[in-house]
Scaffold this active site. Structure first.
Site, PDB file in Angstrom:
ATOM      1  N   GLY A  37      49.519  45.603  41.871  1.00 22.61           N
ATOM      2  CA  GLY A  37      50.453  45.630  42.998  1.00 22.61           C
ATOM      3  C   GLY A  37      51.745  44.865  42.755  1.00 22.61           C
ATOM      4  O   GLY A  37      52.313  44.916  41.657  1.00 22.61           O
ATOM      5  N   ASP A  39      52.214  41.691  42.486  1.00 21.20           N
ATOM      6  CA  ASP A  39      51.976  40.652  41.482  1.00 21.20           C
ATOM      7  C   ASP A  39      52.199  41.199  40.067  1.00 21.20           C
ATOM      8  O   ASP A  39      52.946  40.615  39.265  1.00 21.20           O
ATOM      9  CB  ASP A  39      50.518  40.173  41.668  1.00 21.20           C
ATOM     10  CG  ASP A  39      50.241  38.835  41.027  1.00 21.20           C
ATOM     11  OD1 ASP A  39      51.190  38.198  40.565  1.00 21.20           O
ATOM     12  OD2 ASP A  39      49.052  38.436  41.016  1.00 21.20           O
TER      13      ASP A  39
END
Ligand code: AR6
Length: 183
Positions: A37, A39
């Protein structure tokens, strides 16, 4: 792009790794070692410097990992932003108090921003991806919290909420019920 509260809050659809605000917030996990995602995208585009700083934070301050709702700051490597503020959202199904934990993420990220004199910050929709927090519930909570926040604090001057899809942005617009301004 939509503006609210005399330009203090901006809502837009986009990729947070492209944001030019002074800080961007990462929806991290407690290991601070990267993931998928937002991150994954931040570490991939930002380069190895961010991970190096995260490793130091783990070693020196959080050997057991960053607790849910807390936040830490690193530089932003190759990104356009200057800083990345990493926070750990609640895993919706596992957290006994997910609403409080989610708000703690926004609260602590903004606190770190103030402490570092950061004038503009972008948030992704924390916990609403892999961590499964319902988007409408998050929208209501975050809208209420931020509306209150800007009444109490003058900094950061600009708070941007970045939604990855138009559908997510629409949910927020509907649940916040904020009054749109001309841009
Ligand atoms: N820019 C803006 N928003 C994005 C982007 C992007 N580049 N990519 C995804 N989103 P998630 P979480 C949206 O899963 O739920 C990671 O593996 C996405 O559509 O990134 O807090 C971490 O390492 C969703 O609405 O974060 C953790 O293990 C929102 O960002 C875990 O996932 C958050 O989705 C954290 O899960």
């Amino acid at each position: 792009m939509y503006s609210f509260f005399n330009g203090r809050i901006i809502i837009t659809k986009g990729d947070i790794t492209e944001e030019k605000t002074e800080a961007i917030v990462n929806a991290a996990n407690s290991t601070l070692m990267g993931g998928g995602g937002v991150d994954g995208a931040i570490h991939k585009k930002g380069g190895p410097q961010i991970l190096e700083e995260c490793k130091k934070l783990r070693k020196n301050q959080y050997p057991e990992g960053l607790p849910t709702g807390n936040a830490v700051i690193t530089s932003a490597g190759n990104l356009k932003a200057k800083y990345v503020i990493h926070t750990v959202g609640p895993i919706f199904k596992l957290d006994p108090t997910p609403d409080e934990s989610l708000i703690q993420c926004y609260y602590h990220s903004l606190k770190i921003a103030r402490e570092n004199n950061i004038k503009s910050i972008s948030f992704p929709s924390i916990s609403t991806g892999a961590y499964g927090f319902p988007k409408d519930r998050a929208a209501r909570l975050v809208a209420k919290f931020l509306e209150n926040y800007i009444k109490n604090y003058n900094t950061p001057e600009i708070i941007k909420l970045i939604f990855y899809s138009l559908d997510d942005l629409k949910i927020f617009l509907e649940k916040s019920n904020w009054k749109k301004e001309e841009v």
